[in-house]
Design an enzyme around this catalytic site. Structure first.
Site, PDB file in Angstrom:
ATOM      1  N   ASP A  32       0.843  -1.204   0.000  1.00  0.00           N
ATOM      2  CA  ASP A  32       0.000   0.000   0.000  1.00  0.00           C
ATOM      3  C   ASP A  32       0.874   1.248   0.000  1.00  0.00           C
ATOM      4  OD1 ASP A  32      -3.243   0.365   1.087  1.00  0.00           O
ATOM      5  OD2 ASP A  32      -1.928   2.116   1.007  1.00  0.00           O
ATOM      6  N   ASP A  58       4.105   2.010  -3.985  1.00  0.00           N
ATOM      7  CA  ASP A  58       3.132   2.561  -4.935  1.00  0.00           C
ATOM      8  C   ASP A  58       2.985   1.559  -6.095  1.00  0.00           C
ATOM      9  OD1 ASP A  58       1.882   4.004  -6.992  1.00  0.00           O
ATOM     10  OD2 ASP A  58       2.899   5.871  -6.465  1.00  0.00           O
ATOM     11  N   ILE A  59       1.758   1.238  -6.486  1.00  0.00           N
ATOM     12  CA  ILE A  59       1.587   0.265  -7.586  1.00  0.00           C
ATOM     13  C   ILE A  59       2.074   0.811  -8.933  1.00  0.00           C
ATOM     14  CG2 ILE A  59      -0.255  -1.164  -6.601  1.00  0.00           C
ATOM     15  CD1 ILE A  59      -2.221   0.446  -8.443  1.00  0.00           C
ATOM     16  N   THR A 133     -15.911  -2.394  -9.326  1.00  0.00           N
ATOM     17  CA  THR A 133     -17.151  -1.811  -8.811  1.00  0.00           C
ATOM     18  C   THR A 133     -18.307  -2.009  -9.785  1.00  0.00           C
ATOM     19  OG1 THR A 133     -18.182   0.348  -8.404  1.00  0.00           O
ATOM     20  CG2 THR A 133     -16.257   0.362  -9.784  1.00  0.00           C
ATOM     21  N   ASP A 134     -19.537  -1.956  -9.259  1.00  0.00           N
ATOM     22  CA  ASP A 134     -20.705  -2.012 -10.152  1.00  0.00           C
ATOM     23  C   ASP A 134     -20.878  -0.708 -10.926  1.00  0.00           C
ATOM     24  OD1 ASP A 134     -21.570  -0.395  -8.058  1.00  0.00           O
ATOM     25  OD2 ASP A 134     -23.433  -1.485  -7.683  1.00  0.00           O
ATOM     26  N   GLU A 135     -20.148   0.343 -10.519  1.00  0.00           N
ATOM     27  CA  GLU A 135     -20.323   1.640 -11.191  1.00  0.00           C
ATOM     28  C   GLU A 135     -19.866   1.603 -12.647  1.00  0.00           C
ATOM     29  OE1 GLU A 135     -19.458   5.168  -8.990  1.00  0.00           O
ATOM     30  OE2 GLU A 135     -19.592   4.137  -7.075  1.00  0.00           O
ATOM     31  N   TYR A 159     -14.097   8.429 -11.929  1.00  0.00           N
ATOM     32  CA  TYR A 159     -13.775   7.234 -11.128  1.00  0.00           C
ATOM     33  C   TYR A 159     -14.216   5.958 -11.849  1.00  0.00           C
ATOM     34  CZ  TYR A 159     -14.585   3.497  -7.733  1.00  0.00           C
ATOM     35  OH  TYR A 159     -14.633   2.279  -7.097  1.00  0.00           O
ATOM     36  N   LYS A 163     -12.051   2.806 -13.484  1.00  0.00           N
ATOM     37  CA  LYS A 163     -12.185   1.405 -13.054  1.00  0.00           C
ATOM     38  C   LYS A 163     -12.579   0.524 -14.247  1.00  0.00           C
ATOM     39  CE  LYS A 163     -11.894  -0.209  -9.492  1.00  0.00           C
ATOM     40  NZ  LYS A 163     -10.747  -0.748  -8.709  1.00  0.00           N
ATOM     41  N   ILE A 215     -27.508  15.842   2.026  1.00  0.00           N
ATOM     42  CA  ILE A 215     -28.003  14.833   1.074  1.00  0.00           C
ATOM     43  C   ILE A 215     -27.990  15.445  -0.315  1.00  0.00           C
ATOM     44  CG2 ILE A 215     -30.022  13.481   0.404  1.00  0.00           C
ATOM     45  CD1 ILE A 215     -30.574  12.937   3.179  1.00  0.00           C
ATOM     46  N   TYR A 216     -27.353  14.749  -1.251  1.00  0.00           N
ATOM     47  CA  TYR A 216     -27.242  15.270  -2.616  1.00  0.00           C
ATOM     48  C   TYR A 216     -28.606  15.221  -3.310  1.00  0.00           C
ATOM     49  CZ  TYR A 216     -22.133  14.605  -2.187  1.00  0.00           C
ATOM     50  OH  TYR A 216     -20.814  14.660  -1.794  1.00  0.00           O
ATOM     51  N   GLY A 291     -23.467  14.643 -12.911  1.00  0.00           N
ATOM     52  CA  GLY A 291     -23.448  13.317 -13.550  1.00  0.00           C
ATOM     53  C   GLY A 291     -23.874  12.183 -12.639  1.00  0.00           C
ATOM     54  N   HIS A 292     -24.551  12.501 -11.544  1.00  0.00           N
ATOM     55  CA  HIS A 292     -24.882  11.499 -10.524  1.00  0.00           C
ATOM     56  C   HIS A 292     -25.783  10.386 -11.096  1.00  0.00           C
ATOM     57  CE1 HIS A 292     -25.606  11.271  -5.892  1.00  0.00           C
ATOM     58  NE2 HIS A 292     -25.028  10.200  -6.374  1.00  0.00           N
TER      59      HIS A 292
HETATM   60  N1  NAD Z   1     -15.973   1.232  -1.282  1.00  0.00           N
HETATM   61  C1  NAD Z   1     -16.852   0.631  -2.057  1.00  0.00           C
HETATM   62  O1  NAD Z   1     -18.053   0.706  -1.794  1.00  0.00           O
HETATM   63  C2  NAD Z   1     -16.403  -0.190  -3.252  1.00  0.00           C
HETATM   64  C3  NAD Z   1     -17.341  -0.937  -3.928  1.00  0.00           C
HETATM   65  C4  NAD Z   1     -16.920  -1.741  -4.992  1.00  0.00           C
HETATM   66  C5  NAD Z   1     -15.592  -1.788  -5.343  1.00  0.00           C
HETATM   67  N2  NAD Z   1     -14.678  -1.026  -4.682  1.00  0.00           N
HETATM   68  C6  NAD Z   1     -13.272  -1.146  -5.093  1.00  0.00           C
HETATM   69  O2  NAD Z   1     -12.603  -1.823  -4.039  1.00  0.00           O
HETATM   70  C7  NAD Z   1     -11.266  -1.342  -3.918  1.00  0.00           C
HETATM   71  C8  NAD Z   1     -11.011  -0.857  -2.503  1.00  0.00           C
HETATM   72  O3  NAD Z   1     -11.941   0.179  -2.187  1.00  0.00           O
HETATM   73  P1  NAD Z   1     -11.900   0.911  -0.771  1.00  0.00           P
HETATM   74  O4  NAD Z   1     -13.247   1.488  -0.548  1.00  0.00           O
HETATM   75  O5  NAD Z   1     -11.315   0.012   0.243  1.00  0.00           O
HETATM   76  O6  NAD Z   1     -10.881   2.091  -1.092  1.00  0.00           O
HETATM   77  P2  NAD Z   1     -10.064   3.008  -0.083  1.00  0.00           P
HETATM   78  O7  NAD Z   1      -9.981   4.343  -0.753  1.00  0.00           O
HETATM   79  O8  NAD Z   1     -10.600   2.917   1.297  1.00  0.00           O
HETATM   80  O9  NAD Z   1      -8.601   2.329  -0.055  1.00  0.00           O
HETATM   81  C9  NAD Z   1      -7.735   2.353  -1.144  1.00  0.00           C
HETATM   82  C10 NAD Z   1      -6.369   1.912  -0.661  1.00  0.00           C
HETATM   83  O10 NAD Z   1      -5.478   1.901  -1.795  1.00  0.00           O
HETATM   84  C11 NAD Z   1      -4.270   2.549  -1.432  1.00  0.00           C
HETATM   85  N3  NAD Z   1      -3.691   3.145  -2.637  1.00  0.00           N
HETATM   86  C12 NAD Z   1      -4.176   4.189  -3.368  1.00  0.00           C
HETATM   87  N4  NAD Z   1      -3.353   4.469  -4.385  1.00  0.00           N
HETATM   88  C13 NAD Z   1      -2.342   3.572  -4.318  1.00  0.00           C
HETATM   89  C14 NAD Z   1      -1.176   3.337  -5.113  1.00  0.00           C
HETATM   90  N5  NAD Z   1      -0.896   4.098  -6.183  1.00  0.00           N
HETATM   91  N6  NAD Z   1      -0.351   2.326  -4.770  1.00  0.00           N
HETATM   92  C15 NAD Z   1      -0.626   1.538  -3.685  1.00  0.00           C
HETATM   93  N7  NAD Z   1      -1.685   1.739  -2.896  1.00  0.00           N
HETATM   94  C16 NAD Z   1      -2.533   2.731  -3.212  1.00  0.00           C
HETATM   95  C17 NAD Z   1      -4.677   3.579  -0.391  1.00  0.00           C
HETATM   96  O11 NAD Z   1      -3.573   3.978   0.413  1.00  0.00           O
HETATM   97  C18 NAD Z   1      -5.749   2.835   0.380  1.00  0.00           C
HETATM   98  O12 NAD Z   1      -5.178   2.075   1.424  1.00  0.00           O
HETATM   99  C19 NAD Z   1     -11.107  -0.246  -4.981  1.00  0.00           C
HETATM  100  O13 NAD Z   1     -10.486  -0.801  -6.092  1.00  0.00           O
HETATM  101  C20 NAD Z   1     -12.536   0.161  -5.289  1.00  0.00           C
HETATM  102  O14 NAD Z   1     -12.635   0.619  -6.624  1.00  0.00           O
HETATM  103  C21 NAD Z   1     -15.052  -0.235  -3.645  1.00  0.00           C
END
Ligand code: NAD
Length: 348
Positions: A32, A58-59, A133-135, A159, A163, A215-216, A291-292
């Site tokens: 992370d 960092d990824i 995500t489902d988005e 976003y 994804k 609330i949006y 765009g909501h």
């Molecule tokens: N939260 C939701 O409701 C939801 C729903 C469906 C899918 N997702 C997906 O699930 C995953 C996790 O979501 P979340 O809500 O836990 O997100 P979050 O924002 O809480 O956590 C993201 C994590 O990724 C790390 N990160 C960000 N950029 C990085 C990088 N360049 N290199 C390494 N680490 C990095 C951050 O430090 C953080 O710990 C995401 O891919 C998101 O798209 C989330």
């Protein structure tokens, strides 16, 4: 198994790691970058396990990814690292393109080079699990349809477009290079350790401080809510039992309008922390997000049938647990907001 989890200090990643360390004999490497959304404190319960290690990487950093893969030799990658907040993607899309698209590409390439050097048996058993995500499916406005695994992609926000892009890259790396990938697309998660910029924790914390509950629009948007620990169980099932090349939609069968969610939180708080006012009096309607999308809803029957996964929590039981967790963990909330984010409105 040894599993490399990216984004393991985030909301869902930390739930996945807590689940794996507490309920299996597998080992986890948490990779992370620790952005504003990543907090190692969310892993306090498991950080002393000898099956848990942390890599501050960092990824987008290919050399570091190569080092981590060579050093730890994982059997699977669960890729959750991402920029995840729609409002922030409206204010500043660049980081979403960088982490979600370029970062996923960089990780795919590093994983592919690592995978190519494995034995034939290890290659066949390796998994690259991309969490999405489902988005990506866009908006279900005006229909009673549900998103299935074959729904076409129509993302609306920076976003969801980033994804969607990363999902396409993952599929291409299987089809073109044979990397054994699997993808999950999940609905809105809620639960403990959720950064307080998202609806449910924001409303809980604002209500407790007697602040407005924004609330949006009219609060008519519908989301399908899933308790984060149910999601973590589903993800572990997919990485261990899912079929290569398959996509699994994950959802909680909890379609709720945003206004209903906020009212349910107020109702729970009225019971748990009664005050002279009804918390509902704090609700205020603010300008809608550009765009909501109006409605998202998941058909989760494939993962239910094929992998025998079902959510344990109903919205009511999950919400009660969540509110209780925030009441008991105000210190975590204070610390993760480190002065840079004070629950102000973003993404206008
Ligand atoms: N939260 C939701 O409701 C939801 C729903 C469906 C899918 N997702 C997906 O699930 C995953 C996790 O979501 P979340 O809500 O836990 O997100 P979050 O924002 O809480 O956590 C993201 C994590 O990724 C790390 N990160 C960000 N950029 C990085 C990088 N360049 N290199 C390494 N680490 C990095 C951050 O430090 C953080 O710990 C995401 O891919 C998101 O798209 C989330």
């Amino acid at each position: 198994m040894k599993i490399l989890v990216t984004g393991g200090a985030g909301f869902i990643g930390s739930a996945v790691i807590r689940h794996i360390i507490k309920n299996t004999q597998d080992s986890v490497i948490n990779l992370d970058k620790l952005t504003y959304a990543g907090n190692l404190e969310s892993l306090k319960e498991v950080q002393d396990s000898d099956r848990y290690e942390f890599e501050h990487v960092d990824i987008c950093n290919r050399a570091e990814l190569d080092r981590v893969l060579a050093q730890h030799k994982p059997d699977a990658v669960m890729h959750l690292a991402a920029e995840s907040h729609v409002d922030r993607s409206i204010d500043g899309p660049a980081e979403f393109i960088e982490t979600n698209i370029v970062g996923t590409y960089t990780l795919l390439e590093a994983a592919r080079q690592y995978w190519l050097k494995l034995s034939q048996n290890a290659q066949a058993n390796f998994r690259f699990h991309h969490i999405s995500t489902d988005e990506v499916y866009g908006d279900l406005e005006g229909t009673t349809d549900l998103f299935t695994e074959t729904t076409s992609y129509e993302p609306s926000s920076p976003y969801s477009a980033s994804k969607a892009s990363s999902d396409h890259l993952v599929r291409a790396w299987l089809r073109t290079y044979g990397l054994p990938t699997v993808i999950t697309n999940c609905s809105n998660n809620y639960g403990p350790y959720h950064f307080p910029e998202k609806l449910i924790p924001l409303v809980i914390l604002n209500a407790l401080e007697g602040k407005d509950l924004p609330i949006y629009g009219k609060g008519e948007q519908i989301r399908d809510w899933l308790y984060v620990e149910d999601h973590a169980r589903a993800l572990y099932k997919v990485v261990t039992e899912g079929e290569v090349g398959e996509t699994y939609n994950i959802g909680g069968h909890n379609e709720k309008k945003n206004i209903e969610v906020v009212e349910a939180i107020c109702h729970t708080l009225n019971e748990l922390v009664p005050q002279s006012l009804d918390y509902k009096e704090l609700i205020t309607f603010v300008k809608d997000r550009p765009g909501h999308d109006i409605r998202y809803a998941i058909d989760a029957s494939k993962i239910e049938k094929e992998l025998n996964w079902r959510p344990i929590e109903t919205f009511e039981t999950g919400l009660k647990k969540t509110v209780e967790w925030y009441l008991a963990n105000s210190e975590w909330c204070k610390r993760v907001q480190d002065g840079s984010y004070q629950r102000e409105r973003l993404g206008t």
